[in-house]
Design a protein around this motif. Structure first.
Motif, PDB file in Angstrom:
ATOM      1  N   TYR A  63      47.985 -13.391   6.069  1.00  0.00           N
ATOM      2  CA  TYR A  63      48.249 -12.741   7.354  1.00  0.00           C
ATOM      3  C   TYR A  63      49.400 -13.455   8.055  1.00  0.00           C
ATOM      4  CZ  TYR A  63      43.854 -10.074   7.200  1.00  0.00           C
ATOM      5  OH  TYR A  63      42.851  -9.209   6.869  1.00  0.00           O
ATOM      6  N   VAL A  64      50.183 -12.698   8.792  1.00  0.00           N
ATOM      7  CA  VAL A  64      51.338 -13.278   9.487  1.00  0.00           C
ATOM      8  C   VAL A  64      50.936 -13.855  10.840  1.00  0.00           C
ATOM      9  CG1 VAL A  64      53.599 -12.805  10.487  1.00  0.00           C
ATOM     10  CG2 VAL A  64      52.950 -11.751   8.308  1.00  0.00           C
ATOM     11  N   GLY A  65      50.057 -13.159  11.574  1.00  0.00           N
ATOM     12  CA  GLY A  65      49.729 -13.557  12.926  1.00  0.00           C
ATOM     13  C   GLY A  65      48.743 -14.706  13.012  1.00  0.00           C
ATOM     14  N   ASN A  66      48.679 -15.304  14.203  1.00  0.00           N
ATOM     15  CA  ASN A  66      47.711 -16.352  14.495  1.00  0.00           C
ATOM     16  C   ASN A  66      46.580 -15.795  15.353  1.00  0.00           C
ATOM     17  OD1 ASN A  66      49.113 -18.565  13.239  1.00  0.00           O
ATOM     18  ND2 ASN A  66      50.571 -18.473  14.927  1.00  0.00           N
ATOM     19  N   ALA A  67      45.428 -16.421  15.275  1.00  0.00           N
ATOM     20  CA  ALA A  67      44.289 -16.012  16.095  1.00  0.00           C
ATOM     21  C   ALA A  67      44.609 -16.198  17.573  1.00  0.00           C
ATOM     22  CB  ALA A  67      43.057 -16.825  15.719  1.00  0.00           C
ATOM     23  N   GLY A  68      44.093 -15.295  18.399  1.00  0.00           N
ATOM     24  CA  GLY A  68      44.283 -15.410  19.829  1.00  0.00           C
ATOM     25  C   GLY A  68      43.330 -16.425  20.432  1.00  0.00           C
ATOM     26  N   GLY A  69      43.548 -16.745  21.697  1.00  0.00           N
ATOM     27  CA  GLY A  69      42.664 -17.662  22.395  1.00  0.00           C
ATOM     28  C   GLY A  69      43.173 -19.086  22.411  1.00  0.00           C
ATOM     29  N   GLN A  70      42.358 -19.965  22.996  1.00  0.00           N
ATOM     30  CA  GLN A  70      42.695 -21.384  23.082  1.00  0.00           C
ATOM     31  C   GLN A  70      42.439 -22.061  21.744  1.00  0.00           C
ATOM     32  OE1 GLN A  70      43.900 -23.715  25.633  1.00  0.00           O
ATOM     33  NE2 GLN A  70      44.023 -24.795  23.687  1.00  0.00           N
ATOM     34  N   HIS A  71      43.483 -22.589  21.127  1.00  0.00           N
ATOM     35  CA  HIS A  71      43.324 -23.304  19.861  1.00  0.00           C
ATOM     36  C   HIS A  71      42.820 -24.722  20.139  1.00  0.00           C
ATOM     37  CE1 HIS A  71      46.158 -20.573  17.310  1.00  0.00           C
ATOM     38  NE2 HIS A  71      45.334 -19.876  18.078  1.00  0.00           N
ATOM     39  N   ILE A  72      41.892 -25.164  19.312  1.00  0.00           N
ATOM     40  CA  ILE A  72      41.278 -26.480  19.493  1.00  0.00           C
ATOM     41  C   ILE A  72      41.147 -27.169  18.144  1.00  0.00           C
ATOM     42  CG2 ILE A  72      39.995 -25.758  21.557  1.00  0.00           C
ATOM     43  CD1 ILE A  72      37.505 -25.455  19.849  1.00  0.00           C
ATOM     44  N   VAL A  73      40.983 -28.474  18.185  1.00  0.00           N
ATOM     45  CA  VAL A  73      40.681 -29.270  16.987  1.00  0.00           C
ATOM     46  C   VAL A  73      39.351 -29.972  17.220  1.00  0.00           C
ATOM     47  CG1 VAL A  73      41.339 -31.277  15.604  1.00  0.00           C
ATOM     48  CG2 VAL A  73      43.075 -29.627  16.294  1.00  0.00           C
ATOM     49  N   ILE A  74      38.488 -29.913  16.241  1.00  0.00           N
ATOM     50  CA  ILE A  74      37.203 -30.604  16.306  1.00  0.00           C
ATOM     51  C   ILE A  74      37.147 -31.607  15.168  1.00  0.00           C
ATOM     52  CG2 ILE A  74      34.690 -30.356  16.183  1.00  0.00           C
ATOM     53  CD1 ILE A  74      35.126 -27.487  17.268  1.00  0.00           C
ATOM     54  N   ASP A  92      29.288 -26.065   6.431  1.00  0.00           N
ATOM     55  CA  ASP A  92      29.458 -24.615   6.447  1.00  0.00           C
ATOM     56  C   ASP A  92      29.554 -24.218   7.918  1.00  0.00           C
ATOM     57  OD1 ASP A  92      29.367 -21.892   5.973  1.00  0.00           O
ATOM     58  OD2 ASP A  92      27.632 -21.976   4.655  1.00  0.00           O
ATOM     59  N   ILE A  93      30.698 -23.698   8.332  1.00  0.00           N
ATOM     60  CA  ILE A  93      31.011 -23.503   9.761  1.00  0.00           C
ATOM     61  C   ILE A  93      31.338 -22.038  10.016  1.00  0.00           C
ATOM     62  CG2 ILE A  93      32.580 -24.184  11.628  1.00  0.00           C
ATOM     63  CD1 ILE A  93      33.235 -26.686   9.712  1.00  0.00           C
ATOM     64  N   TRP A  94      30.710 -21.432  11.028  1.00  0.00           N
ATOM     65  CA  TRP A  94      31.073 -20.067  11.401  1.00  0.00           C
ATOM     66  C   TRP A  94      30.902 -19.882  12.905  1.00  0.00           C
ATOM     67  CZ3 TRP A  94      26.470 -21.578   9.508  1.00  0.00           C
ATOM     68  CH2 TRP A  94      25.290 -21.033  10.046  1.00  0.00           C
ATOM     69  N   GLN A  95      31.622 -18.919  13.469  1.00  0.00           N
ATOM     70  CA  GLN A  95      31.625 -18.751  14.921  1.00  0.00           C
ATOM     71  C   GLN A  95      32.215 -17.401  15.300  1.00  0.00           C
ATOM     72  OE1 GLN A  95      35.015 -21.847  15.702  1.00  0.00           O
ATOM     73  NE2 GLN A  95      35.296 -20.170  17.165  1.00  0.00           N
ATOM     74  N   ALA A  96      32.048 -17.056  16.585  1.00  0.00           N
ATOM     75  CA  ALA A  96      32.701 -15.878  17.148  1.00  0.00           C
ATOM     76  C   ALA A  96      34.166 -16.200  17.430  1.00  0.00           C
ATOM     77  CB  ALA A  96      31.998 -15.462  18.441  1.00  0.00           C
ATOM     78  N   LYS A 134      40.524 -26.968  12.601  1.00  0.00           N
ATOM     79  CA  LYS A 134      41.227 -26.321  13.698  1.00  0.00           C
ATOM     80  C   LYS A 134      40.645 -24.927  13.875  1.00  0.00           C
ATOM     81  CE  LYS A 134      45.875 -24.934  15.193  1.00  0.00           C
ATOM     82  NZ  LYS A 134      47.302 -24.812  14.770  1.00  0.00           N
ATOM     83  N   THR A 135      40.383 -24.542  15.106  1.00  0.00           N
ATOM     84  CA  THR A 135      39.776 -23.246  15.353  1.00  0.00           C
ATOM     85  C   THR A 135      40.170 -22.760  16.747  1.00  0.00           C
ATOM     86  OG1 THR A 135      37.682 -22.022  15.272  1.00  0.00           O
ATOM     87  CG2 THR A 135      37.588 -24.257  16.171  1.00  0.00           C
ATOM     88  N   VAL A 136      39.428 -21.802  17.276  1.00  0.00           N
ATOM     89  CA  VAL A 136      39.648 -21.337  18.647  1.00  0.00           C
ATOM     90  C   VAL A 136      38.381 -21.585  19.456  1.00  0.00           C
ATOM     91  CG1 VAL A 136      41.286 -19.559  17.888  1.00  0.00           C
ATOM     92  CG2 VAL A 136      38.869 -18.967  18.222  1.00  0.00           C
ATOM     93  N   MET A 137      38.543 -21.701  20.757  1.00  0.00           N
ATOM     94  CA  MET A 137      37.376 -21.772  21.619  1.00  0.00           C
ATOM     95  C   MET A 137      36.640 -20.435  21.515  1.00  0.00           C
ATOM     96  SD  MET A 137      35.385 -23.286  23.772  1.00  0.00           S
ATOM     97  CE  MET A 137      36.286 -24.729  24.394  1.00  0.00           C
ATOM     98  N   PRO A 138      35.390 -20.444  21.001  1.00  0.00           N
ATOM     99  CA  PRO A 138      34.672 -19.174  20.843  1.00  0.00           C
ATOM    100  C   PRO A 138      34.347 -18.547  22.188  1.00  0.00           C
ATOM    101  CG  PRO A 138      33.241 -21.040  20.346  1.00  0.00           C
ATOM    102  CD  PRO A 138      34.607 -21.594  20.539  1.00  0.00           C
ATOM    103  N   GLY A 139      34.401 -17.223  22.234  1.00  0.00           N
ATOM    104  CA  GLY A 139      34.069 -16.524  23.458  1.00  0.00           C
ATOM    105  C   GLY A 139      32.575 -16.384  23.640  1.00  0.00           C
TER     106      GLY A 139
END
Length: 219
Positions: A63-74, A92-96, A134-139
């Motif tokens: 995919y070309v685009g990046n995920a929307g929202g606040q990007h974070i590192v955990i 095993d990590i999953w989220q909204a 690296k992920t996004v702050m889940p809504g």
């Protein structure tokens, strides 16, 4: 599109920014040597096969685009109850996504699904028990009735010789934490063990620390 070079940048640059923000000793410290509290898996564990499950959930391979929202590192460390690092533990990590929508066919949330958000990662700890992604702050999203779930991330942690753990990680200073039906079933100590800690910022990335404690499997 992800490339080998990009993956190296993620691995090296994120390690550097997380380690720099944590300082020399934070990764080695565990908030409490009680096993991290378990929590329900929830209804949205991924069921669709996907090729890309690496430690950068903000972009999907191809995919070309990046995920929307606040990007974070955990980043954090998996240890046993004695504080010893647990290497090669499977996370095993999953989220909204940032809109509060899971990449799951049973999610009835009318919010728009972010097609650029990976949503699922499977990674391992290194020889020091450390991990980072690296992920996004889940809504937040509606659960049932007036119950709205606060931002959280689901994790399953597995390593032979240890009790498998399914839990949920929460974020500090979220108003919805005070009303969450699951989080408020926990004691104050347990809630603290399930709460990530904001430790700094690198550019536009907010950095969090989250340590996990596994209990030994008794024979």
């Amino acid at each position: 599109m992800k490339t080998i070079a990009r993956r190296k940048v993620i691995k090296l640059s994120l390690l550097g920014c997380v380690a720099g923000a944590l300082g020399n000793s934070s990764f080695a410290k565990v908030l409490a040597l009680i096993p991290t509290p378990s929590e329900t898996e929830g209804p949205f564990y991924p069921v669709k096969k996907q090729k890309d499950k690496d430690n950068d959930l903000t972009q999907i391979d191809g995919y070309v685009g990046n995920a929307g929202g606040q990007h974070i590192v955990i980043g954090g460390q998996v240890t046993d109850v004695s504080g010893n690092p647990v290497e090669n533990a499977l996370l095993d990590i999953w989220q909204a996504d940032a809109n509060g929508r899971y990449r799951h066919p049973r999610d009835a949330n009318p919010a728009r699904l972010d097609q650029n958000f990976q949503g699922w990662a499977v990674i391992k700890t290194d020889d020091k028990g450390s991990f980072r992604f690296k992920t996004v702050m889940p809504g937040a999203y509606p659960a049932s009735g007036t119950w709205v779930r606060p931002p959280h991330i689901h994790l399953k942690i597995f390593k032979p010789g240890y009790i498998p753990l399914t839990t949920q990680m929460y974020f500090p200073n979220q108003e919805l934490n005070k009303k969450d039906l699951l989080l408020n079933q926990k004691s104050v100590t347990e809630q603290s063990a399930m709460m990530a800690k904001e430790i700094g910022q690198q550019g536009n990335l907010i950095i969090y620390e989250y340590n996990i404690v596994l209990d030994l499997l008794r024979k």
